[in-house]
Design an enzyme around this catalytic site. Structure first.
Site, PDB file in Angstrom:
ATOM      1  N   GLY A   1      -2.897   4.816   5.452  1.00 42.52           N
ATOM      2  CA  GLY A   1      -1.699   4.610   4.638  1.00 42.52           C
ATOM      3  C   GLY A   1      -1.745   5.460   3.377  1.00 42.52           C
ATOM      4  O   GLY A   1      -2.658   6.270   3.173  1.00 42.52           O
TER       5      GLY A   1
ATOM      6  N   SER B   1      -1.608  -3.572   5.562  1.00 45.23           N
ATOM      7  CA  SER B   1      -0.390  -4.388   5.400  1.00 45.23           C
ATOM      8  C   SER B   1       0.783  -3.453   5.149  1.00 45.23           C
ATOM      9  O   SER B   1       0.641  -2.477   4.410  1.00 45.23           O
ATOM     10  CB  SER B   1      -0.510  -5.327   4.190  1.00 45.23           C
ATOM     11  OG  SER B   1       0.744  -5.922   3.916  1.00 45.23           O
TER      12      SER B   1
ATOM     13  N   ALA C   1      -6.690  -5.994  -1.253  1.00 45.15           N
ATOM     14  CA  ALA C   1      -5.592  -5.321  -1.954  1.00 45.15           C
ATOM     15  C   ALA C   1      -4.420  -6.296  -2.021  1.00 45.15           C
ATOM     16  O   ALA C   1      -3.673  -6.451  -1.059  1.00 45.15           O
ATOM     17  CB  ALA C   1      -5.195  -4.049  -1.211  1.00 45.15           C
TER      18      ALA C   1
ATOM     19  N   TYR D   1       6.162 -10.914   2.598  1.00 47.17           N
ATOM     20  CA  TYR D   1       5.116 -10.111   1.948  1.00 47.17           C
ATOM     21  C   TYR D   1       4.436 -10.918   0.845  1.00 47.17           C
ATOM     22  O   TYR D   1       3.211 -11.052   0.831  1.00 47.17           O
ATOM     23  CB  TYR D   1       5.773  -8.858   1.374  1.00 47.17           C
ATOM     24  CG  TYR D   1       4.822  -7.893   0.685  1.00 47.17           C
ATOM     25  CD1 TYR D   1       3.803  -7.259   1.397  1.00 47.17           C
ATOM     26  CD2 TYR D   1       4.972  -7.593  -0.668  1.00 47.17           C
ATOM     27  CE1 TYR D   1       2.956  -6.343   0.767  1.00 47.17           C
ATOM     28  CE2 TYR D   1       4.142  -6.677  -1.297  1.00 47.17           C
ATOM     29  CZ  TYR D   1       3.132  -6.050  -0.571  1.00 47.17           C
ATOM     30  OH  TYR D   1       2.299  -5.147  -1.190  1.00 47.17           O
TER      31      TYR D   1
ATOM     32  N   LYS E   1       0.529 -12.309   0.931  1.00 51.24           N
ATOM     33  CA  LYS E   1      -0.496 -11.894  -0.034  1.00 51.24           C
ATOM     34  C   LYS E   1      -1.041 -13.090  -0.808  1.00 51.24           C
ATOM     35  O   LYS E   1      -2.227 -13.149  -1.126  1.00 51.24           O
ATOM     36  CB  LYS E   1       0.080 -10.860  -1.004  1.00 51.24           C
ATOM     37  CG  LYS E   1       0.352  -9.512  -0.370  1.00 51.24           C
ATOM     38  CD  LYS E   1      -0.925  -8.771   0.018  1.00 51.24           C
ATOM     39  CE  LYS E   1      -0.622  -7.391   0.575  1.00 51.24           C
ATOM     40  NZ  LYS E   1      -1.834  -6.645   0.937  1.00 51.24           N
TER      41      LYS E   1
HETATM   42  P1  NAD Z   1       1.077   1.835   3.557  1.00 46.32           P
HETATM   43  O1  NAD Z   1       2.103   1.184   4.405  1.00 46.32           O
HETATM   44  O2  NAD Z   1       1.182   3.286   3.294  1.00 46.32           O
HETATM   45  O3  NAD Z   1      -0.378   1.546   4.142  1.00 46.32           O
HETATM   46  C1  NAD Z   1      -0.714   0.373   4.837  1.00 46.32           C
HETATM   47  C2  NAD Z   1      -1.543   0.766   6.051  1.00 46.32           C
HETATM   48  O4  NAD Z   1      -1.917  -0.409   6.785  1.00 46.32           O
HETATM   49  C3  NAD Z   1      -0.771   1.658   7.039  1.00 46.32           C
HETATM   50  O5  NAD Z   1      -1.525   2.795   7.335  1.00 46.32           O
HETATM   51  C4  NAD Z   1      -0.560   0.767   8.257  1.00 46.32           C
HETATM   52  O6  NAD Z   1      -0.470   1.497   9.451  1.00 46.32           O
HETATM   53  C5  NAD Z   1      -1.794  -0.125   8.176  1.00 46.32           C
HETATM   54  N1  NAD Z   1      -1.628  -1.393   8.881  1.00 46.32           N
HETATM   55  C6  NAD Z   1      -0.612  -2.288   8.783  1.00 46.32           C
HETATM   56  N2  NAD Z   1      -0.828  -3.325   9.590  1.00 46.32           N
HETATM   57  C7  NAD Z   1      -2.005  -3.097  10.219  1.00 46.32           C
HETATM   58  C8  NAD Z   1      -2.770  -3.815  11.191  1.00 46.32           C
HETATM   59  N3  NAD Z   1      -2.342  -4.989  11.670  1.00 46.32           N
HETATM   60  N4  NAD Z   1      -3.945  -3.292  11.624  1.00 46.32           N
HETATM   61  C9  NAD Z   1      -4.376  -2.090  11.148  1.00 46.32           C
HETATM   62  N5  NAD Z   1      -3.700  -1.380  10.224  1.00 46.32           N
HETATM   63  C10 NAD Z   1      -2.534  -1.871   9.775  1.00 46.32           C
HETATM   64  O7  NAD Z   1       1.054   1.008   2.184  1.00 46.32           O
HETATM   65  P2  NAD Z   1       0.298   1.343   0.814  1.00 46.32           P
HETATM   66  O8  NAD Z   1       1.319   1.588  -0.205  1.00 46.32           O
HETATM   67  O9  NAD Z   1      -0.774   2.338   1.021  1.00 46.32           O
HETATM   68  O10 NAD Z   1      -0.353  -0.082   0.511  1.00 46.32           O
HETATM   69  C11 NAD Z   1      -1.711  -0.354   0.874  1.00 46.32           C
HETATM   70  C12 NAD Z   1      -2.092  -1.742   0.394  1.00 46.32           C
HETATM   71  O11 NAD Z   1      -1.954  -1.831  -1.026  1.00 46.32           O
HETATM   72  C13 NAD Z   1      -1.227  -2.845   0.998  1.00 46.32           C
HETATM   73  O12 NAD Z   1      -2.046  -3.953   1.306  1.00 46.32           O
HETATM   74  C14 NAD Z   1      -0.261  -3.190  -0.116  1.00 46.32           C
HETATM   75  O13 NAD Z   1       0.142  -4.519  -0.051  1.00 46.32           O
HETATM   76  C15 NAD Z   1      -1.110  -2.902  -1.356  1.00 46.32           C
HETATM   77  N6  NAD Z   1      -0.248  -2.562  -2.510  1.00 46.32           N
HETATM   78  C16 NAD Z   1       0.321  -1.315  -2.599  1.00 46.32           C
HETATM   79  C17 NAD Z   1       1.134  -1.019  -3.690  1.00 46.32           C
HETATM   80  C18 NAD Z   1       1.760   0.338  -3.874  1.00 46.32           C
HETATM   81  O14 NAD Z   1       2.444   0.550  -4.879  1.00 46.32           O
HETATM   82  N7  NAD Z   1       1.572   1.272  -2.984  1.00 46.32           N
HETATM   83  C19 NAD Z   1       1.388  -2.005  -4.652  1.00 46.32           C
HETATM   84  C20 NAD Z   1       0.823  -3.264  -4.486  1.00 46.32           C
HETATM   85  C21 NAD Z   1      -0.020  -3.517  -3.423  1.00 46.32           C
END
Ligand code: NAD
Length: 337
Positions: A7, A72, A111, A142, A146
């Site tokens: 991700g 996620s 996370a 969501y 979390k």
């Molecule tokens: P993203 O969607 O780019 O990455 C999430 C990754 O998880 C993806 O590669 C997806 O394919 C993988 N995934 C989802 N379900 C899965 C499963 N069942 N088995 C295996 N892989 C799975 O999102 P991101 O922005 O990189 O966020 C990553 C984490 O950080 C998440 O948990 C998110 O809640 C948390 N987060 C991100 C932000 C942000 O601003 N980007 C803010 C708060 C929290």
């Protein structure tokens, strides 16, 4: 081990860990992530990719000393489209990954998100605030996933003695966000670069605090290296109205741009700003990348992606073989790639 390693945030984490000489196992089912994010790491001897769904059984062979659980859906467009998958990965996925961390004696980092604060009645949000979440609103898939994952992580710490911590990540932006993921910054940048009006929800006075990806990753790794149980907020304390963010992106894109106001989503938070005192005190962490610098780097990356997409469109035979075509298999540790 990084779940969700393909991700946006996960791929930057994998890269940073490898840069520090650490071996990385990346688990991902490419549900919302893309193989392109980690394609450059394939062939690196210390990097292993396992394409699997962590809501299934999770096992990897050999020692693991750190588990970063990021799997996620994270953008509203994704989790509204994938409500059950989002609840499953927050609950079942977290359960399996916590089990693996416990079995390996590894430190576990969840996370989590600023969304656990919901539409906050305390501003800025400190870790002591319990939040204001609508459990039956559309975003609850969501937010509650979390919140449950935080409860599960805490229960493993208290009842099983697993070494866990929780990072509450606030809005992060940077290269490798998907232009269509629905979050404000990639949407605005894509629109600015292709000459569409920027779609600001409501009157644009609702605020967001954003953090450049390098700063967020440094914060997550600092927490991983500490022995703090968390939760700890990691995010940019500079708060600005969404309309101002849109205007700044238009200015930095160097293109003529305009703003179009659209309806605000249900339960969209009015304000959002982290209190990062705890991260400063415990980890000595604070963000260092200024908003305009971070946005300029992100716009440059989106521009290069648009150019590549145009080139690839012109010469489709030169595209790499898609990693996404790998078979999905139980998380048992063999390495296709
Ligand atoms: P993203 O969607 O780019 O990455 C999430 C990754 O998880 C993806 O590669 C997806 O394919 C993988 N995934 C989802 N379900 C899965 C499963 N069942 N088995 C295996 N892989 C799975 O999102 P991101 O922005 O990189 O966020 C990553 C984490 O950080 C998440 O948990 C998110 O809640 C948390 N987060 C991100 C932000 C942000 O601003 N980007 C803010 C708060 C929290």
């Amino acid at each position: 081990m990084v779940t969700g390693g393909a991700g946006f945030l996960g791929s930057h984490l994998c890269e940073q860990l490898l840069r520090h000489g650490i071996s990385v196992i990346c688990l991902d089912n490419f549900l919302t992530g893309t193989p392109a994010n980690i394609a450059h790491l394939i062939g690196e001897p210390r990097f292993r990719l396992i394409k699997c769904d962590v809501t299934d059984f999770v096992h990897v062979p050999g020692p693991v000393d750190l588990v970063l659980h990021l799997a996620s859906a994270a953008s509203p467009a994704d989790y509204l489209r994938l409500p059950i998958e989002t609840l499953k990965v927050g609950s079942l996925g977290t359960l399996h990954v916590l089990g693996l961390a416990g079995e390996k004696g590894a430190r576990f980092v969840l996370a989590s998100t600023s969304e656990v604060y919901g539409d906050p009645q305390q501003h800025p949000q400190s870790e002591q605030y319990w939040g204001n979440v609508n459990p039956v609103g559309p975003r609850s898939v969501y937010d509650e996933a979390k919140r449950y994952a935080e409860a599960l992580t805490t229960a493993y710490r208290m009842s099983r003695g697993t070494d866990t911590t929780i990072v509450r990540i606030f809005n992060t932006y940077g290269p490798r966000m998907r232009p269509d993921d629905g979050r404000a910054i990639p949407t605005f940048i894509r629109q600015a670069l292709v000459g569409e009006p920027l779609s600001v929800t409501g009157d644009g006075s609702q605020t967001r605090s954003v953090c450049y990806v390098d700063d967020t990753i440094r914060g997550i790794l600092a927490l991983a290296e500490s022995d703090a149980p968390g939760p700890v907020n990691i995010g940019g304390p500079l708060e600005l109205p969404v309309a101002e963010l849109a205007r700044t992106i238009i200015e930095l894109s160097g293109l003529p741009g305009s703003i179009r106001h659209i309806e605000r989503p249900v339960d969209d938070p009015r304000v959002r700003r982290p209190d990062t005192t705890l991260a400063q005190e415990l980890l000595g962490w604070e963000p260092t990348v200024q908003l305009r610098d971070g946005l300029a780097r992100t716009i440059a990356w989106f521009r290069s992606q648009l150019a590549t997409a145009t080139l690839a469109h012109a010469a489709p035979t030169r595209r790499p073989a898609p990693l996404a075509a790998l078979p999905l298999r139980p998380c048992q540790g063999d390495t296709p790639g």
